[in-house]
Design a protein around this motif. Structure first.
Motif, PDB file in Angstrom:
ATOM      1  N   LEU A   1     -13.100  61.310 -26.649  1.00  0.00           N
ATOM      2  CA  LEU A   1     -13.297  59.879 -26.487  1.00  0.00           C
ATOM      3  C   LEU A   1     -14.744  59.504 -26.763  1.00  0.00           C
ATOM      4  O   LEU A   1     -15.672  60.123 -26.246  1.00  0.00           O
ATOM      5  CB  LEU A   1     -12.916  59.482 -25.055  1.00  0.00           C
TER       6      LEU A   1
ATOM      7  N   SER B   1      -9.083  54.234 -23.963  1.00  0.00           N
ATOM      8  CA  SER B   1      -8.397  54.366 -25.247  1.00  0.00           C
ATOM      9  C   SER B   1      -6.973  53.833 -25.106  1.00  0.00           C
ATOM     10  O   SER B   1      -6.358  53.947 -24.038  1.00  0.00           O
ATOM     11  CB  SER B   1      -8.376  55.816 -25.723  1.00  0.00           C
TER      12      SER B   1
ATOM     13  N   VAL C   1      -3.445  54.187 -27.182  1.00  0.00           N
ATOM     14  CA  VAL C   1      -2.808  54.962 -28.240  1.00  0.00           C
ATOM     15  C   VAL C   1      -1.376  54.492 -28.424  1.00  0.00           C
ATOM     16  O   VAL C   1      -0.585  54.485 -27.477  1.00  0.00           O
ATOM     17  CB  VAL C   1      -2.829  56.470 -27.918  1.00  0.00           C
TER      18      VAL C   1
ATOM     19  N   LEU D   1      -7.426  62.028 -27.861  1.00  0.00           N
ATOM     20  CA  LEU D   1      -7.680  61.023 -26.830  1.00  0.00           C
ATOM     21  C   LEU D   1      -6.744  61.206 -25.631  1.00  0.00           C
ATOM     22  O   LEU D   1      -7.161  61.064 -24.484  1.00  0.00           O
ATOM     23  CB  LEU D   1      -7.512  59.629 -27.419  1.00  0.00           C
ATOM     24  N   ILE D   2      -5.490  61.527 -25.909  1.00  0.00           N
ATOM     25  CA  ILE D   2      -4.550  61.760 -24.803  1.00  0.00           C
ATOM     26  C   ILE D   2      -4.939  63.017 -24.033  1.00  0.00           C
ATOM     27  O   ILE D   2      -4.979  63.029 -22.799  1.00  0.00           O
ATOM     28  CB  ILE D   2      -3.113  61.883 -25.352  1.00  0.00           C
TER      29      ILE D   2
ATOM     30  N   ALA E   1      -8.150  62.685 -21.733  1.00  0.00           N
ATOM     31  CA  ALA E   1      -8.172  61.633 -20.704  1.00  0.00           C
ATOM     32  C   ALA E   1      -8.018  62.207 -19.306  1.00  0.00           C
ATOM     33  O   ALA E   1      -7.213  63.121 -19.067  1.00  0.00           O
ATOM     34  CB  ALA E   1      -7.062  60.628 -20.980  1.00  0.00           C
TER      35      ALA E   1
ATOM     36  N   VAL F   1      -3.804  59.083 -17.707  1.00  0.00           N
ATOM     37  CA  VAL F   1      -2.965  58.540 -18.782  1.00  0.00           C
ATOM     38  C   VAL F   1      -1.945  57.599 -18.142  1.00  0.00           C
ATOM     39  O   VAL F   1      -1.169  58.008 -17.270  1.00  0.00           O
ATOM     40  CB  VAL F   1      -2.240  59.646 -19.562  1.00  0.00           C
TER      41      VAL F   1
ATOM     42  N   ARG G   1     -12.360  58.610 -17.992  1.00  0.00           N
ATOM     43  CA  ARG G   1     -11.725  58.581 -19.310  1.00  0.00           C
ATOM     44  C   ARG G   1     -10.249  58.236 -19.109  1.00  0.00           C
ATOM     45  O   ARG G   1      -9.483  59.033 -18.561  1.00  0.00           O
ATOM     46  CB  ARG G   1     -11.883  59.920 -20.014  1.00  0.00           C
TER      47      ARG G   1
ATOM     48  N   CYS H   1      -6.616  56.738 -20.784  1.00  0.00           N
ATOM     49  CA  CYS H   1      -5.821  56.526 -21.990  1.00  0.00           C
ATOM     50  C   CYS H   1      -4.556  55.763 -21.622  1.00  0.00           C
ATOM     51  O   CYS H   1      -3.842  56.139 -20.686  1.00  0.00           O
ATOM     52  CB  CYS H   1      -5.455  57.862 -22.641  1.00  0.00           C
TER      53      CYS H   1
END
Length: 416
Positions: free
Chosen positions: A4, A19, A21, A38-39, A42, A45, A84, A86
């Motif tokens: 990220l 993020s 997605v 990105l997933i 993270a 999520v 972080r 996602c």
């Protein structure tokens, strides 16, 4: 593995900690390296249960389903700011997706978005349709009547529905409105192993079980009796349900031109009667225009609601009550039309006070008493006066002559 981005672009409020997605029915196999990274990187999520299941092989952080009700989604994301995060979305997050919801509260410069093909893009690819020449609609959680203004002969529509019952309900509505011969293409679970494409007509729709994830392609064909809503102001009076209290077609066309609807503006229609002016204001751009119909009589208020449904503008707000008392607290308008009750004490004063600089006021008068008020306002405040006199040819014995309607005096004023 891509990670990220943590460096903010120049002028950004804070680093990109969020993020978004887009993921399709093909799951992780359809994701590029950036989206996968990105997933996987993270801490948290978030997404629908279906999205989380599709992305499960990549998720290393905490997996959290969306809260219920979904309106709290943005707050749920904001609580994790600084970590972080996602968010998983269907296809393109900014095409009837969660992206638009989140950007109401989170600066786009704090996000890194990786979209996937939308259901519309996939449907157009299967059908060979040009997206710029196709109307794109969503009735997911919305009123089916929104489709009505788009039912134009020869038009192509792609419509997202709410569930497996949605396509049959749309087919029934099309048939009821005189579009039963329209060709329907049902596209289910696009992009995944369960994808299926079937075609029929609206009148013959009987496709059995339908996947809840579906898009309906419509090629509009109108019968002679189809209810087609013309794309111009001054629609025929008979299309509206009314008791005679309606701004007549020719006068309505002039009235709308003077109100001058512009994208995103709000109209107050005071003494709305049948709601015809408010309805046509909204039809100027059904997605963005806003209108409030103010009507004191309960029977007429109910009629306004039915007209809004019949013309596919269910967003029309209705205030049942007498002006000027019910105007207090309403969002200030960009334009006001007074079609009834202009001579009631305080109505014109309240309209004058509600307008902002540059906003428009149009008042119609049929009686001498109301006309006298408009003459006085014009003398005091300026503006423009117009008299409209319309005659229709009608039988006079065995011959034909002109039958004049009552003339209408209009006062048009723009607040300095």
């Amino acid at each position: 593995m891509p990670v990220l981005e943590t460096i903010a672009p120049e002028g950004a409020a804070s680093p990109r900690w969020l993020s978004i997605v887009g993921i399709g029915e093909d799951g992780v196999e359809g994701l590029g390296a950036n989206a996968r990274g990105l997933i996987g990187a993270a801490d948290i999520v978030l997404g629908g249960k279906r999205h989380l299941a599709l992305a499960a092989p990549l998720i290393r952080g905490a997996a959290r389903p969306w809260p219920s009700p979904f309106d709290a989604a943005a707050d749920e994301v904001l609580r994790s700011r600084g970590r972080r995060v996602c968010v998983l979305a269907s296809g393109d997050p900014f095409l009837y997706g969660v992206g638009a919801t989140l950007t109401r509260k989170i600066d786009a410069r704090e996000m890194l978005v990786v979209p996937a093909p939308s259901a519309f893009s996939l449907a157009a690819a299967r059908l060979g349709w040009s997206l710029p020449h196709t109307a794109l609609l969503s009735v997911h959680g919305r009123d089916l009547d929104l489709i009505r203004p788009h039912l134009q002969p020869g038009a192509r529509l792609l419509v997202l529905t709410s569930d497996g019952d949605g396509p049959a309900a749309l087919a029934e509505l099309l048939t009821e409105l005189g579009f039963g011969n329209s060709r329907l293409t049902l596209l289910e679970a696009l992009g995944g192993p369960r994808e299926r494409v079937r075609a029929t007509t609206a009148a013959s729709f009987d496709l059995g079980a339908v996947n809840a994830l579906n898009t309906l392609g419509i090629e509009v064909e109108a019968a002679r009796n189809a209810r087609i809503i013309a794309r111009a102001s001054g629609l025929p009076d008979h299309l509206f349900e009314h008791d005679g209290q309606i701004t007549k077609r020719e006068v309505r066309a002039v009235t709308l031109s003077l109100l001058a609807p512009r994208r995103g503006e709000l109209l107050w229609d005071i003494g709305s009667g049948s709601g015809s002016v408010a309805v046509e204001w909204l039809l100027a751009d059904p997605l963005f225009m806003r209108a409030v119909a103010i009507e004191a009589r309960a029977d007429r208020a109910a009629r306004i609601r039915r007209n809004a449904t019949a013309f596919g503008v269910p967003s029309l707000d209705l205030v049942h009550g007498a002006a000027p008392a019910v105007l207090a607290g309403l969002t200030p308008p960009d334009a006001i039309f007074v079609g009834g009750g202009a001579s009631d004490p305080g109505v014109l004063d309240a309209a004058h006070a509600a307008l902002r600089s540059g906003s428009r006021l149009v008042v119609n008068a049929v009686t001498l008493e109301t006309e006298a008020l408009l003459l006085a306002r014009h003398a005091a405040l300026g503006g423009e006066l117009i008299r409209i006199a319309v005659s229709h040819a009608a039988a006079v014995g065995e011959k034909t002559g002109w039958r004049p309607a009552l003339p209408v005096t209009q006062w048009i004023w723009v607040k300095p």
